[in-house]
Design a protein around this motif. Structure first.
Motif, PDB file in Angstrom:
ATOM      1  N   LEU A 116       0.828  -1.205   0.000  1.00  0.00           N
ATOM      2  CA  LEU A 116       0.000   0.000   0.000  1.00  0.00           C
ATOM      3  C   LEU A 116       0.864   1.256   0.000  1.00  0.00           C
ATOM      4  O   LEU A 116       1.975   1.261   0.521  1.00  0.00           O
ATOM      5  CB  LEU A 116      -0.910   0.013   1.235  1.00  0.00           C
ATOM      6  N   ASP A 117       0.342   2.320  -0.582  1.00  0.00           N
ATOM      7  CA  ASP A 117       1.027   3.614  -0.540  1.00  0.00           C
ATOM      8  C   ASP A 117       0.789   4.321   0.785  1.00  0.00           C
ATOM      9  O   ASP A 117       1.462   5.307   1.098  1.00  0.00           O
ATOM     10  CB  ASP A 117       0.535   4.505  -1.691  1.00  0.00           C
ATOM     11  N   LEU A 118      -0.184   3.831   1.559  1.00  0.00           N
ATOM     12  CA  LEU A 118      -0.500   4.428   2.851  1.00  0.00           C
ATOM     13  C   LEU A 118       0.516   4.006   3.912  1.00  0.00           C
ATOM     14  O   LEU A 118       1.205   2.991   3.758  1.00  0.00           O
ATOM     15  CB  LEU A 118      -1.898   3.977   3.302  1.00  0.00           C
ATOM     16  N   ALA A 119       0.565   4.762   5.006  1.00  0.00           N
ATOM     17  CA  ALA A 119       1.433   4.417   6.136  1.00  0.00           C
ATOM     18  C   ALA A 119       0.688   3.439   7.042  1.00  0.00           C
ATOM     19  O   ALA A 119       0.022   3.838   8.008  1.00  0.00           O
ATOM     20  CB  ALA A 119       1.817   5.674   6.908  1.00  0.00           C
ATOM     21  N   VAL A 120       0.769   2.167   6.685  1.00  0.00           N
ATOM     22  CA  VAL A 120       0.136   1.101   7.479  1.00  0.00           C
ATOM     23  C   VAL A 120       1.243   0.271   8.110  1.00  0.00           C
ATOM     24  O   VAL A 120       1.988  -0.415   7.411  1.00  0.00           O
ATOM     25  CB  VAL A 120      -0.774   0.214   6.614  1.00  0.00           C
ATOM     26  N   ARG A 121       1.364   0.354   9.418  1.00  0.00           N
ATOM     27  CA  ARG A 121       2.429  -0.345  10.140  1.00  0.00           C
ATOM     28  C   ARG A 121       1.873  -1.587  10.833  1.00  0.00           C
ATOM     29  O   ARG A 121       0.797  -1.523  11.439  1.00  0.00           O
ATOM     30  CB  ARG A 121       3.079   0.597  11.166  1.00  0.00           C
ATOM     31  N   VAL A 122       2.605  -2.683  10.757  1.00  0.00           N
ATOM     32  CA  VAL A 122       2.173  -3.953  11.343  1.00  0.00           C
ATOM     33  C   VAL A 122       3.068  -4.288  12.529  1.00  0.00           C
ATOM     34  O   VAL A 122       4.297  -4.318  12.397  1.00  0.00           O
ATOM     35  CB  VAL A 122       2.211  -5.095  10.302  1.00  0.00           C
ATOM     36  N   HIS A 123       2.447  -4.530  13.687  1.00  0.00           N
ATOM     37  CA  HIS A 123       3.187  -4.791  14.927  1.00  0.00           C
ATOM     38  C   HIS A 123       2.766  -6.139  15.510  1.00  0.00           C
ATOM     39  O   HIS A 123       1.660  -6.614  15.272  1.00  0.00           O
ATOM     40  CB  HIS A 123       2.891  -3.692  15.964  1.00  0.00           C
ATOM     41  N   PRO A 124       3.620  -6.743  16.331  1.00  0.00           N
ATOM     42  CA  PRO A 124       3.224  -7.976  17.035  1.00  0.00           C
ATOM     43  C   PRO A 124       2.068  -7.703  17.992  1.00  0.00           C
ATOM     44  O   PRO A 124       1.830  -6.553  18.393  1.00  0.00           O
ATOM     45  CB  PRO A 124       4.495  -8.366  17.810  1.00  0.00           C
ATOM     46  N   GLY A 125       1.367  -8.751  18.370  1.00  0.00           N
ATOM     47  CA  GLY A 125       0.235  -8.595  19.272  1.00  0.00           C
ATOM     48  C   GLY A 125       0.661  -8.106  20.650  1.00  0.00           C
ATOM     49  O   GLY A 125       1.762  -8.375  21.112  1.00  0.00           O
ATOM     50  N   ARG A 126      -0.222  -7.354  21.292  1.00  0.00           N
ATOM     51  CA  ARG A 126      -0.009  -6.856  22.653  1.00  0.00           C
ATOM     52  C   ARG A 126      -1.324  -6.942  23.413  1.00  0.00           C
ATOM     53  O   ARG A 126      -2.393  -7.037  22.817  1.00  0.00           O
ATOM     54  CB  ARG A 126       0.427  -5.376  22.652  1.00  0.00           C
ATOM     55  N   ASP A 127      -1.237  -6.853  24.728  1.00  0.00           N
ATOM     56  CA  ASP A 127      -2.429  -6.734  25.558  1.00  0.00           C
ATOM     57  C   ASP A 127      -3.080  -5.391  25.233  1.00  0.00           C
ATOM     58  O   ASP A 127      -2.406  -4.352  25.210  1.00  0.00           O
ATOM     59  CB  ASP A 127      -2.021  -6.793  27.042  1.00  0.00           C
ATOM     60  N   HIS A 128      -4.389  -5.390  24.998  1.00  0.00           N
ATOM     61  CA  HIS A 128      -5.083  -4.158  24.619  1.00  0.00           C
ATOM     62  C   HIS A 128      -5.026  -3.105  25.730  1.00  0.00           C
ATOM     63  O   HIS A 128      -5.249  -1.917  25.483  1.00  0.00           O
ATOM     64  CB  HIS A 128      -6.546  -4.480  24.263  1.00  0.00           C
ATOM     65  N   ALA A 129      -4.759  -3.545  26.961  1.00  0.00           N
ATOM     66  CA  ALA A 129      -4.657  -2.590  28.071  1.00  0.00           C
ATOM     67  C   ALA A 129      -3.292  -1.916  28.140  1.00  0.00           C
ATOM     68  O   ALA A 129      -3.080  -1.018  28.962  1.00  0.00           O
ATOM     69  CB  ALA A 129      -4.938  -3.307  29.394  1.00  0.00           C
ATOM     70  N   ASP A 130      -2.367  -2.303  27.298  1.00  0.00           N
ATOM     71  CA  ASP A 130      -1.030  -1.713  27.275  1.00  0.00           C
ATOM     72  C   ASP A 130      -1.136  -0.197  27.056  1.00  0.00           C
ATOM     73  O   ASP A 130      -1.917   0.266  26.215  1.00  0.00           O
ATOM     74  CB  ASP A 130      -0.218  -2.354  26.138  1.00  0.00           C
ATOM     75  N   PRO A 131      -0.368   0.594  27.787  1.00  0.00           N
ATOM     76  CA  PRO A 131      -0.421   2.056  27.642  1.00  0.00           C
ATOM     77  C   PRO A 131      -0.192   2.559  26.215  1.00  0.00           C
ATOM     78  O   PRO A 131      -0.599   3.677  25.880  1.00  0.00           O
ATOM     79  CB  PRO A 131       0.699   2.540  28.574  1.00  0.00           C
ATOM     80  N   ILE A 132       0.429   1.739  25.373  1.00  0.00           N
ATOM     81  CA  ILE A 132       0.690   2.170  23.995  1.00  0.00           C
ATOM     82  C   ILE A 132      -0.610   2.478  23.243  1.00  0.00           C
ATOM     83  O   ILE A 132      -0.622   3.251  22.285  1.00  0.00           O
ATOM     84  CB  ILE A 132       1.512   1.089  23.239  1.00  0.00           C
ATOM     85  N   PHE A 133      -1.735   1.901  23.703  1.00  0.00           N
ATOM     86  CA  PHE A 133      -3.017   2.092  23.009  1.00  0.00           C
ATOM     87  C   PHE A 133      -3.834   3.260  23.555  1.00  0.00           C
ATOM     88  O   PHE A 133      -4.812   3.672  22.922  1.00  0.00           O
ATOM     89  CB  PHE A 133      -3.862   0.815  23.106  1.00  0.00           C
TER      90      PHE A 133
END
Length: 463
Positions: free
Chosen positions: A288-305
């Motif tokens: 894709l030409d869009l900025a779509v980044r793929v990351h490993p799975g994390r707990d949804h409660a992680d502060p990163i979200f």
């Protein structure tokens, strides 16, 4: 018998059987666990959670991060500790284990032997079967309706939708529909469907009896405080989180992004997940030409979200998507398909549904250009496990089931009872399933499972 024992005997005893357990972070491991905790919280009823125990080899296949247990007591402690960290109260329900085996081909845990034996006959009162079709496909033992006064089935999974995506899917789904109808009708008095996205059953009711991990509501409250204090709350763009397999919405999401790259120019999207299709998803995103980044799975409660503003979820295979509920609880705008699985979420102002790809693009751009609405206390409560527990009690009619003193009574298998086939079609159907299930594969736990759980060679409890 002292006064406390008399009071306990007069209480309802609810045994919740489910198809998975922590540390496997799947819906049927997490949601029945919270259900048990909140049903037992007010101490008005006795609750037992019955979960699968796996051999060491199977644990290595199923549980993440190399987590394994050498004994049921060690596993039990892990579950209690995980739960207490999230609920901030000490749970009073009991945990028992039934023997299970992991099926690699089905990617699920199957019960082995007669798992109703986990609850002694003298304690058998009310059973809740989380995924009743899954728990009873191969059930070979006592009839659930005979052993328990009331059996409630909670339908979690849209099995027909998953099967349709496989080879010869339409035929498989056709056959599975009738098998599911057969076993659920035999073994359940009442059926609760989490949403209308599931298979329909006679006299079933649709009710979302799930809530949200309290941690997510705490995050949402913190974000509201930041908004009200004039501090930046949602500084990131859009994301999606889910098991990284095509059937979990990734196929639909990447197609939407691919078809509308010009309209979404400048939009940044992060995908979080782990699974069998991770490499393929990553490759598709790179094209894709869009900025779509793929990351490993994390707990949804992680502060990163916490700082993300918009949650994109085009999946239509879920029944009630847990991550959608979590995103709403954290105060985010959710963009999801106009689908029966999302009906419960439409009551919240931050839920935006779409019917067409153009509506998806419009909703995404609008969400990223504005601030999420702040949830009211009533809306926050509706997402909570306290509210979900009240919905469950009402849907299951458990508050209207008369309390019965439990007496020790025999609960025999079909093989030791006489059945009048001509007068009772349901008994005849149940007997047919009993015979058929006895012909399918191994029906008893192996030596390792028996040793771990203290069972004899027939699967019965020793001692």
């Amino acid at each position: 018998m002292d006064k406390k024992q008399q009071q306990q005997q007069q209480q309802q005893h609810i045994a919740i059987f489910t198809t998975a357990s922590l540390p496997w972070m799947t819906g049927t491991a997490v949601n029945p666990l919270f259900r048990a905790a909140y049903l037992a919280k007010d101490e008005k009823r006795r609750v037992t959670l019955v979960i699968p125990w796996l051999s060491f080899k199977n644990q290595q296949l199923v549980y993440p991060n190399n987590i394994t247990f050498t004994s049921p007591s060690e596993h039990q402690k892990y579950v209690y500790d995980w739960l207490e960290e999230r609920t901030a109260f000490k749970s009073t329900f009991a945990i028992r284990f039934y023997p299970g085996k992991f099926s690699v081909s089905k990617r699920s845990i199957l019960p082995v032997g007669d798992i109703s034996e986990t609850i002694p006959d003298e304690e058998a009162d009310i059973a809740v079967l989380e995924e009743p079709e899954h728990l009873t496909w191969f059930h070979h033992g006592k009839r659930w309706k005979s052993k328990f006064r009331r059996v409630i089935g909670v339908i979690h999974t849209n099995y027909l939708e998953y099967v349709r995506r496989e080879k010869n899917g339409r035929l498989q789904a056709y056959l599975l529909k009738y098998v599911n109808t057969w076993v659920v009708g035999i073994y359940c008095h009442k059926v609760i469907r989490l949403s209308a996205a599931t298979q329909d059953y006679t006299d079933s009711i649709v009710c979302n009896v799930h809530g949200v991990n309290p941690k997510f509501l705490e995050v949402g409250k913190k974000m509201i405080e930041q908004q009200q204090g004039g501090l930046p709350a949602f500084t990131k763009g859009a994301y999606y989180i889910g098991k990284m397999v095509w059937s979990k919405g990734y196929k639909e999401l990447l197609k939407l992004l691919s078809d509308h790259q010009k309209e979404l120019a400048g939009v940044e999207i992060d995908l979080y997940g782990s699974g069998e299709d991770s490499d393929q998803v990553r490759e598709a995103a790179k094209k894709l030409d869009l900025a779509v980044r793929v990351h490993p799975g994390r707990d949804h409660a992680d502060p990163i979200f916490h700082e993300y503003k918009a949650f994109l979820n085009p999946s239509t295979t879920d029944v009630v998507c847990t991550t959608t509920a979590e995103a709403l609880a954290m105060g985010k705008i959710v963009i999801c398909a106009n689908h029966p699985s999302n009906e419960f979420f439409k009551q919240f102002p931050n839920c935006r549904t779409y019917d067409t790809s153009h509506e998806f693009i419009e909703a995404t751009r609008k969400a990223l250009a504005e601030q999420p609405a702040q949830l009211t206390d009533a809306q926050r409560h509706e997402l909570s496990w306290e509210a979900a527990t009240l919905r469950f009690l009402k849907a299951a009619d458990l508050d209207h089931v008369p309390v019965k003193n439990l007496e020790k009574r025999p609960s025999m298998t079909f093989g030791s009872t006489s059945i009048n086939l001509s007068s009772n079609m349901e008994d005849a159907s149940a007997y047919l399933h009993y015979v058929a299930s006895g012909l399918v594969g191994s029906t008893q736990p192996d030596e390792e499972l028996c040793k771990d759980l203290g069972l004899d060679e027939t699967g019965a409890k020793t001692g």
